[in-house]
Design a protein around this motif. Structure first.
Motif, mmCIF file in Angstrom:
data_model
loop_
_atom_site.group_PDB
_atom_site.id
_atom_site.type_symbol
_atom_site.label_atom_id
_atom_site.label_comp_id
_atom_site.label_asym_id
_atom_site.label_seq_id
_atom_site.Cartn_x
_atom_site.Cartn_y
_atom_site.Cartn_z
ATOM 1 N N HIS A 162 0.845 -1.190 0.000
ATOM 2 C CA HIS A 162 0.000 0.000 0.000
ATOM 3 C C HIS A 162 0.886 1.247 0.000
ATOM 4 C CE1 HIS A 162 -3.690 -2.322 0.826
ATOM 5 N NE2 HIS A 162 -2.892 -3.085 1.559
ATOM 6 N N GLU A 163 0.655 2.093 -1.007
ATOM 7 C CA GLU A 163 1.402 3.341 -1.113
ATOM 8 C C GLU A 163 0.680 4.426 -0.329
ATOM 9 O OE1 GLU A 163 4.320 3.916 -2.511
ATOM 10 O OE2 GLU A 163 4.526 1.817 -3.170
ATOM 11 N N VAL A 164 1.386 5.003 0.637
ATOM 12 C CA VAL A 164 0.809 6.037 1.493
ATOM 13 C C VAL A 164 1.490 7.363 1.158
ATOM 14 C CG1 VAL A 164 0.381 6.773 3.864
ATOM 15 C CG2 VAL A 164 0.418 4.334 3.301
ATOM 16 N N LYS A 165 0.712 8.361 0.748
ATOM 17 C CA LYS A 165 1.262 9.675 0.420
ATOM 18 C C LYS A 165 1.482 10.487 1.687
ATOM 19 C CE LYS A 165 -0.782 9.994 -4.207
ATOM 20 N NZ LYS A 165 -1.638 10.813 -5.124
ATOM 21 N N ILE A 166 2.686 11.084 1.770
ATOM 22 C CA ILE A 166 3.039 11.917 2.920
ATOM 23 C C ILE A 166 2.934 13.378 2.493
ATOM 24 C CG2 ILE A 166 4.786 12.457 4.645
ATOM 25 C CD1 ILE A 166 3.823 9.574 4.734
ATOM 26 N N PRO A 167 2.001 14.127 3.034
ATOM 27 C CA PRO A 167 1.880 15.545 2.653
ATOM 28 C C PRO A 167 3.030 16.364 3.247
ATOM 29 C CG PRO A 167 0.331 15.021 4.407
ATOM 30 C CD PRO A 167 0.963 13.725 4.003
ATOM 31 N N PRO A 168 3.471 17.431 2.562
ATOM 32 C CA PRO A 168 4.551 18.277 3.097
ATOM 33 C C PRO A 168 4.155 18.906 4.428
ATOM 34 C CG PRO A 168 4.164 18.752 0.765
ATOM 35 C CD PRO A 168 3.032 17.882 1.223
ATOM 36 N N GLY A 169 5.105 18.982 5.323
ATOM 37 C CA GLY A 169 4.871 19.622 6.609
ATOM 38 C C GLY A 169 4.136 18.755 7.624
ATOM 39 N N ILE A 170 4.097 17.464 7.416
ATOM 40 C CA ILE A 170 3.396 16.582 8.355
ATOM 41 C C ILE A 170 4.123 16.548 9.695
ATOM 42 C CG2 ILE A 170 4.596 14.437 7.740
ATOM 43 C CD1 ILE A 170 1.838 13.048 7.930
ATOM 44 N N GLN A 171 3.359 16.455 10.778
ATOM 45 C CA GLN A 171 3.924 16.454 12.115
ATOM 46 C C GLN A 171 3.942 15.038 12.687
ATOM 47 O OE1 GLN A 171 5.163 19.424 13.544
ATOM 48 N NE2 GLN A 171 4.803 20.048 11.419
ATOM 49 N N SER A 172 4.829 14.810 13.624
ATOM 50 C CA SER A 172 4.913 13.514 14.296
ATOM 51 C C SER A 172 3.625 13.255 15.078
ATOM 52 C CB SER A 172 6.115 13.500 15.247
ATOM 53 O OG SER A 172 6.328 12.197 15.742
ATOM 54 N N GLY A 173 3.110 12.029 14.979
ATOM 55 C CA GLY A 173 1.862 11.678 15.641
ATOM 56 C C GLY A 173 0.656 11.766 14.730
ATOM 57 N N LYS A 174 0.791 12.387 13.567
ATOM 58 C CA LYS A 174 -0.306 12.484 12.620
ATOM 59 C C LYS A 174 -0.668 11.099 12.088
ATOM 60 C CE LYS A 174 -3.155 14.518 9.682
ATOM 61 N NZ LYS A 174 -4.365 15.261 10.113
ATOM 62 N N GLN A 175 -1.952 10.831 11.925
ATOM 63 C CA GLN A 175 -2.421 9.536 11.435
ATOM 64 C C GLN A 175 -2.981 9.671 10.029
ATOM 65 O OE1 GLN A 175 -5.210 8.061 14.377
ATOM 66 N NE2 GLN A 175 -3.586 7.072 15.551
ATOM 67 N N LEU A 176 -2.565 8.754 9.176
ATOM 68 C CA LEU A 176 -3.043 8.681 7.800
ATOM 69 C C LEU A 176 -3.845 7.391 7.637
ATOM 70 C CD1 LEU A 176 0.250 9.755 5.982
ATOM 71 C CD2 LEU A 176 -1.676 11.211 6.666
ATOM 72 N N ARG A 177 -4.965 7.462 6.961
ATOM 73 C CA ARG A 177 -5.896 6.327 6.865
ATOM 74 C C ARG A 177 -5.982 5.812 5.439
ATOM 75 N NH1 ARG A 177 -10.089 4.537 10.222
ATOM 76 N NH2 ARG A 177 -9.575 6.267 11.630
ATOM 77 N N GLN A 178 -5.851 4.485 5.309
ATOM 78 C CA GLN A 178 -6.044 3.792 4.039
ATOM 79 C C GLN A 178 -7.360 3.020 4.114
ATOM 80 O OE1 GLN A 178 -3.708 5.364 1.961
ATOM 81 N NE2 GLN A 178 -3.416 3.334 1.039
ATOM 82 N N ARG A 179 -8.344 3.450 3.387
ATOM 83 C CA ARG A 179 -9.668 2.838 3.437
ATOM 84 C C ARG A 179 -9.638 1.407 2.878
ATOM 85 N NH1 ARG A 179 -12.791 5.827 6.886
ATOM 86 N NH2 ARG A 179 -12.483 8.057 6.490
#
Length: 372
Positions: A291-308
């Motif tokens: 699964h390829e997860v895109k990291i947006p610029p300026g992301i902070q530690s602890g941020k959660q990204l969701r793959q449906r």
């Protein structure tokens, strides 16, 4: 006993009371006035008989309908009061309190005694919980004797009806108004006596045996999920039905994923440059895909990204849960000379005119220190 007091008043209930309310009220009053609790008290004995008579009528829908319409006159034609067709106050008391005294009248002749249920604990991996699996287990159980086919009697002979309990398997003893029911001491509750027992099972109808069973674990199971194998428990005594085997699943911890229901969680470390500039991550999923997860610029530690739809499948349903990636931004501890030079140049740009936010922060800090 003939009573002219209203049955509903005796049971301290409204005329609209349902069957459960009548039963509950009778229990309370019967225990209150029972002769064993009020030895020698004729008044309590009379009240006990009265509430028993009232309950005997009102618990029967047809008798209650007749009483509601005609009152006590509905039963006078039977020869003097509603108590004439009762089976005895001890039977009434037992029918209500039977569940506390060994089960009432349900254990008569021919009642099947099931074998005991068994428990088996199985440990599986998270991948197996995701995909499901077909496996085999080995269990030691009491199985039906092949020689006597579970009857307990030597081939060519048969069990005879117990003469002590007349085949009921239970005997009764009346103590005052209480009727106590116990297993028959002669046949041990079987209702039959074996004069010539089977030599292999010694009259039990079952023998110890090791069985190999096939188990299908469905996809999406979780910790504590229970699988029931009907009829694979202990064999019942003397040919009675076997119990069931219950398999309790335990899911081992995974080195990458954690689980909450159908949602999978994973922590993904990224460099501070990827956090600043953005990028992508490749996460291997339990489904075998990457699964390829895109990291947006300026992301902070602890941020959660969701793959449906990349989580656990729904047990015995459709669809899947989600995969949640928690970002952990890592700070380098060892820098090369070139990396340090570049970071120093970056720091200069942060504190320069190109970073008004920093300039505003430091101006406020200086004012606080100076007491302004």
């Amino acid at each position: 006993m003939t009573t002219t007091i209203d049955y509903y008043e005796l049971l301290e209930c409204e005329r609209t009371a349902d069957a459960g309310t009548l039963k509950s009220s009778y229990r309370k009053l019967a225990m209150k006035y029972h002769p064993d609790k009020n030895a020698g008290c004729k008044d309590s004995e009379g009240k006990f008989k009265a509430v028993s008579e009232a309950y005997e009528v009102l618990k029967d829908p047809q008798k209650r309908a007749a009483y509601d319409r005609y009152g006590h006159a509905a039963f006078q034609q039977q020869g003097g009061g509603g108590a004439q067709d009762f089976g005895g106050f001890s039977d009434i008391f037992e029918s209500v309190f039977g569940e506390f005294m060994g089960g009432g009248r349900g254990g008569g002749r021919g009642q099947a005694r099931h074998g005991a249920d068994l428990r088996y604990d199985m440990e599986i991996g998270l991948e197996e919980a995701f995909h499901g699996k077909a496996t085999e287990i080995t269990v030691d159980v009491s199985a039906q004797c092949d020689t006597c086919h579970g009857s307990g009697a030597r081939p060519g002979t048969q069990a005879k009806t117990c003469q002590h309990c007349h085949g009921h398997g239970k005997v009764r003893a009346q103590q005052g108004f209480f009727v106590v029911e116990r297993p028959c001491p002669i046949c041990n509750g079987a209702g039959q006596v074996i004069a010539d027992p089977c030599p292999d099972c010694r009259g039990e109808g079952r023998v110890d045996r090791t069985k190999t069973l096939k188990v299908n674990v469905p996809a999406g199971v979780d910790e504590g999920t229970r699988i029931r194998l009907s009829g694979e428990g202990e064999a019942g005594p003397r040919g009675s039905p076997p119990g069931d085997l219950y398999i309790f699943l335990h899911v081992k911890r995974h080195n990458l994923f954690e689980r909450e229901g159908t949602t999978l969680f994973a922590r993904a470390p990224i460099s501070f440059t990827t956090a600043s500039l953005g990028g992508s991550l490749s996460i291997p999923g339990l489904d075998g895909r990457t699964h390829e997860v895109k990291i947006p610029p300026g992301i902070q530690s602890g941020k959660q990204l969701r793959q449906r739809g990349a989580g656990m499948p729904v047990l015995q349903g459709r669809g899947s849960g989600d995969l949640v990636i928690q970002i952990d931004v890592e700070t380098p501890t060892k820098l090369s000379t070139r990396q340090r030079e570049l970071l120093e140049m970056f720091r200069e740009t942060e504190t320069g005119d190109e970073c008004p936010a920093s300039q505003g922060f430091f101006s406020k800090l200086k004012a606080v220190i100076a007491g302004e």
